[in-house]
Design a protein around this motif. Structure first.
Motif, PDB file in Angstrom:
ATOM      1  N   TYR A   1      25.913 -14.215  11.681  1.00  0.00           N
ATOM      2  CA  TYR A   1      26.068 -13.565  12.986  1.00  0.00           C
ATOM      3  C   TYR A   1      26.676 -14.569  13.965  1.00  0.00           C
ATOM      4  O   TYR A   1      26.102 -15.637  14.205  1.00  0.00           O
ATOM      5  N   ILE A   2      27.843 -14.221  14.537  1.00  0.00           N
ATOM      6  CA  ILE A   2      28.553 -15.160  15.404  1.00  0.00           C
ATOM      7  C   ILE A   2      28.750 -14.616  16.816  1.00  0.00           C
ATOM      8  O   ILE A   2      29.434 -15.223  17.630  1.00  0.00           O
ATOM      9  N   GLY A   3      28.144 -13.442  17.112  1.00  0.00           N
ATOM     10  CA  GLY A   3      28.350 -12.813  18.418  1.00  0.00           C
ATOM     11  C   GLY A   3      27.253 -13.160  19.413  1.00  0.00           C
ATOM     12  O   GLY A   3      26.321 -13.897  19.117  1.00  0.00           O
TER      13      GLY A   3
ATOM     14  N   GLU B   1      30.242 -11.753  11.394  1.00  0.00           N
ATOM     15  CA  GLU B   1      30.362 -10.536  12.195  1.00  0.00           C
ATOM     16  C   GLU B   1      29.846 -10.832  13.594  1.00  0.00           C
ATOM     17  O   GLU B   1      28.919 -11.632  13.750  1.00  0.00           O
ATOM     18  N   ASN B   2      30.413 -10.167  14.607  1.00  0.00           N
ATOM     19  CA  ASN B   2      29.864 -10.404  15.930  1.00  0.00           C
ATOM     20  C   ASN B   2      29.580  -9.166  16.752  1.00  0.00           C
ATOM     21  O   ASN B   2      29.173  -9.291  17.898  1.00  0.00           O
ATOM     22  N   TYR B   3      29.755  -7.984  16.145  1.00  0.00           N
ATOM     23  CA  TYR B   3      29.304  -6.761  16.822  1.00  0.00           C
ATOM     24  C   TYR B   3      28.257  -6.121  15.909  1.00  0.00           C
ATOM     25  O   TYR B   3      28.596  -5.648  14.820  1.00  0.00           O
ATOM     26  N   LEU B   4      27.003  -6.124  16.365  1.00  0.00           N
ATOM     27  CA  LEU B   4      25.919  -5.666  15.500  1.00  0.00           C
ATOM     28  C   LEU B   4      26.116  -4.224  15.043  1.00  0.00           C
ATOM     29  O   LEU B   4      25.920  -3.904  13.870  1.00  0.00           O
ATOM     30  N   GLN B   5      26.532  -3.367  15.980  1.00  0.00           N
ATOM     31  CA  GLN B   5      26.716  -1.942  15.654  1.00  0.00           C
ATOM     32  C   GLN B   5      27.738  -1.740  14.548  1.00  0.00           C
ATOM     33  O   GLN B   5      27.637  -0.847  13.720  1.00  0.00           O
ATOM     34  N   ASP B   6      28.750  -2.585  14.547  1.00  0.00           N
ATOM     35  CA  ASP B   6      29.830  -2.520  13.572  1.00  0.00           C
ATOM     36  C   ASP B   6      29.382  -3.170  12.257  1.00  0.00           C
ATOM     37  O   ASP B   6      29.738  -2.720  11.164  1.00  0.00           O
ATOM     38  N   ALA B   7      28.570  -4.201  12.373  1.00  0.00           N
ATOM     39  CA  ALA B   7      28.199  -4.981  11.184  1.00  0.00           C
ATOM     40  C   ALA B   7      27.161  -4.279  10.314  1.00  0.00           C
ATOM     41  O   ALA B   7      27.260  -4.303   9.085  1.00  0.00           O
ATOM     42  N   LEU B   8      26.136  -3.665  10.937  1.00  0.00           N
ATOM     43  CA  LEU B   8      25.000  -3.173  10.147  1.00  0.00           C
ATOM     44  C   LEU B   8      25.401  -2.150   9.083  1.00  0.00           C
ATOM     45  O   LEU B   8      24.972  -2.265   7.933  1.00  0.00           O
ATOM     46  N   PRO B   9      26.251  -1.157   9.400  1.00  0.00           N
ATOM     47  CA  PRO B   9      26.639  -0.213   8.330  1.00  0.00           C
ATOM     48  C   PRO B   9      27.376  -0.904   7.185  1.00  0.00           C
ATOM     49  O   PRO B   9      27.203  -0.524   6.024  1.00  0.00           O
ATOM     50  N   LYS B  10      28.153  -1.927   7.496  1.00  0.00           N
ATOM     51  CA  LYS B  10      28.873  -2.646   6.433  1.00  0.00           C
ATOM     52  C   LYS B  10      27.902  -3.449   5.575  1.00  0.00           C
ATOM     53  O   LYS B  10      28.001  -3.472   4.345  1.00  0.00           O
TER      54      LYS B  10
ATOM     55  N   LYS C   1      34.823  -9.024  11.512  1.00  0.00           N
ATOM     56  CA  LYS C   1      34.534  -8.109  12.630  1.00  0.00           C
ATOM     57  C   LYS C   1      35.665  -7.094  12.792  1.00  0.00           C
ATOM     58  O   LYS C   1      36.841  -7.463  12.691  1.00  0.00           O
ATOM     59  N   THR C   2      35.289  -5.847  13.021  1.00  0.00           N
ATOM     60  CA  THR C   2      36.187  -4.683  13.200  1.00  0.00           C
ATOM     61  C   THR C   2      36.899  -4.257  11.911  1.00  0.00           C
ATOM     62  O   THR C   2      37.576  -3.235  11.906  1.00  0.00           O
ATOM     63  N   LYS C   3      36.759  -5.013  10.844  1.00  0.00           N
ATOM     64  CA  LYS C   3      37.480  -4.679   9.608  1.00  0.00           C
ATOM     65  C   LYS C   3      36.594  -3.851   8.685  1.00  0.00           C
ATOM     66  O   LYS C   3      35.382  -4.038   8.643  1.00  0.00           O
ATOM     67  N   PRO C   4      37.197  -2.932   7.907  1.00  0.00           N
ATOM     68  CA  PRO C   4      36.403  -2.041   7.065  1.00  0.00           C
ATOM     69  C   PRO C   4      35.873  -2.724   5.801  1.00  0.00           C
ATOM     70  O   PRO C   4      36.338  -3.789   5.400  1.00  0.00           O
ATOM     71  N   VAL C   5      34.928  -2.022   5.176  1.00  0.00           N
ATOM     72  CA  VAL C   5      34.320  -2.492   3.925  1.00  0.00           C
ATOM     73  C   VAL C   5      35.377  -2.811   2.871  1.00  0.00           C
ATOM     74  O   VAL C   5      35.249  -3.790   2.135  1.00  0.00           O
ATOM     75  N   GLU C   6      36.436  -2.012   2.807  1.00  0.00           N
ATOM     76  CA  GLU C   6      37.476  -2.240   1.779  1.00  0.00           C
ATOM     77  C   GLU C   6      38.108  -3.623   1.953  1.00  0.00           C
ATOM     78  O   GLU C   6      38.462  -4.274   0.971  1.00  0.00           O
ATOM     79  N   ASP C   7      38.275  -4.047   3.207  1.00  0.00           N
ATOM     80  CA  ASP C   7      38.877  -5.364   3.445  1.00  0.00           C
ATOM     81  C   ASP C   7      37.925  -6.482   3.006  1.00  0.00           C
ATOM     82  O   ASP C   7      38.352  -7.516   2.483  1.00  0.00           O
ATOM     83  N   ILE C   8      36.646  -6.268   3.245  1.00  0.00           N
ATOM     84  CA  ILE C   8      35.657  -7.267   2.820  1.00  0.00           C
ATOM     85  C   ILE C   8      35.660  -7.365   1.300  1.00  0.00           C
ATOM     86  O   ILE C   8      35.631  -8.459   0.727  1.00  0.00           O
ATOM     87  N   LEU C   9      35.753  -6.208   0.635  1.00  0.00           N
ATOM     88  CA  LEU C   9      35.789  -6.219  -0.835  1.00  0.00           C
ATOM     89  C   LEU C   9      37.064  -6.876  -1.359  1.00  0.00           C
ATOM     90  O   LEU C   9      37.043  -7.530  -2.406  1.00  0.00           O
TER      91      LEU C   9
ATOM     92  N   ALA D   1      15.793  -8.354  16.353  1.00  0.00           N
ATOM     93  CA  ALA D   1      15.120  -8.017  15.088  1.00  0.00           C
ATOM     94  C   ALA D   1      16.145  -7.665  14.013  1.00  0.00           C
ATOM     95  O   ALA D   1      15.988  -8.037  12.846  1.00  0.00           O
ATOM     96  N   GLU D   2      17.205  -6.962  14.406  1.00  0.00           N
ATOM     97  CA  GLU D   2      18.222  -6.591  13.416  1.00  0.00           C
ATOM     98  C   GLU D   2      18.999  -7.814  12.946  1.00  0.00           C
ATOM     99  O   GLU D   2      19.435  -7.862  11.805  1.00  0.00           O
ATOM    100  N   VAL D   3      19.165  -8.776  13.821  1.00  0.00           N
ATOM    101  CA  VAL D   3      19.824 -10.021  13.398  1.00  0.00           C
ATOM    102  C   VAL D   3      18.891 -10.782  12.447  1.00  0.00           C
ATOM    103  O   VAL D   3      19.298 -11.224  11.367  1.00  0.00           O
TER     104      VAL D   3
END
Ligand SMILES: *Cc1c(COP(=O)(O)O)cnc(C)c1O
Length: 229
Positions: free
Chosen positions: A78-80, A56-65, A36-44, A88-90
């Protein structure tokens, strides 16, 4: 220099040591990397260190990633807090939900789970500290919710999740984890096929593993401190 792979290796060593100290096998405890809050590069970076499960626990932040990383076979959890208008998005983007605490959300997730996907893996969040600001069903209301969720074909109930009050001293934190384990054992004795205890974060993963955690959810100690969010 990216420190995430070496942080990840440190966390894996802590998990293995805690499991062995508790007389358990290291493979019995899964690491969920909380990005959560971390960019795609960190996930990679964590991916390159072998990590495949991310929370992830913020849907708005998670979906683009999630969309940016759709070529990678990542298992998203999903932990939020769930919100009725966002289920539906979850249901469409995650493999697991750890934070289910209301039947109306379960009914929506069940109905909205795309039929081409396997059932959504679910943990029910239990609030054992009585903080009203926090999610989770009470221990008293748990059996009824378990019974109802177990009937839903789009969901597969796997176990329980809790977050102790962060102001608790270690002994109370540990007692909270022990209580969650006891609740799981009672449900298993009544015939529910549950196998998951989602408990333990960066500060208390050793206590959680000592009390039977099967998934620890680790953010800070894998990715470094988060900014305010
Ligand atoms: C942020 C978060 C975590 C990870 O917390 P850390 O202390 O950074 O390891 C775990 N579980 C939930 C539900 C979270 O929101």
């Amino acid at each position: 220099m990216n420190e995430i792979p070496s942080r990840l290796a440190d966390v894996r060593r802590r998990i293995a040591a805690a499991a062995v100290a508790a007389g358990r096998a290291a493979e019995d405890v899964q690491l969920l990397a909380v990005s959560k809050t971390k960019p795609v590069e960190d996930i990679l970076a964590a991916w390159s260190g072998g990590q495949r499960r991310f929370g992830e626990n913020y849907l708005q932040d998670a979906l683009p990633k999630i969309h940016a990383l759709s070529a990678y076979p990542i298992e998203w959890h999903y932990i939020g807090r769930l919100q009725g208008n966002k289920t539906a998005e979850v249901a469409g983007n995650f493999a697991w939900v750890h934070s289910l605490d209301q039947l109306r959300h379960a009914l929506r997730l069940d109905r909205q789970r795309p039929p081409e996907l396997p059932p959504l893996m679910v943990c029910i969040q239990v609030n054992l500290s009585g903080e009203t600001s926090k999610g989770g069903v009470s221990a008293d209301a748990l059996p009824e919710l378990v019974a109802a969720v177990s009937e839903l074909p789009g969901l597969r109930l796997r176990g329980l999740m809790t977050m102790p009050d962060p102001t608790y001293p270690g002994d109370r934190t540990r007692a909270t984890f022990r209580r969650l384990h006891q609740l799981l054992s009672e449900l298993r004795q009544s015939g529910r096929p549950l196998d998951t205890l989602s408990m333990g974060m960066s500060a208390d993963l050793e206590l959680a593993i000592a009390e039977g955690a099967t998934i620890v959810r680790i953010g800070t100690d894998v990715f470094g401190p988060r900014g305010t969010h």
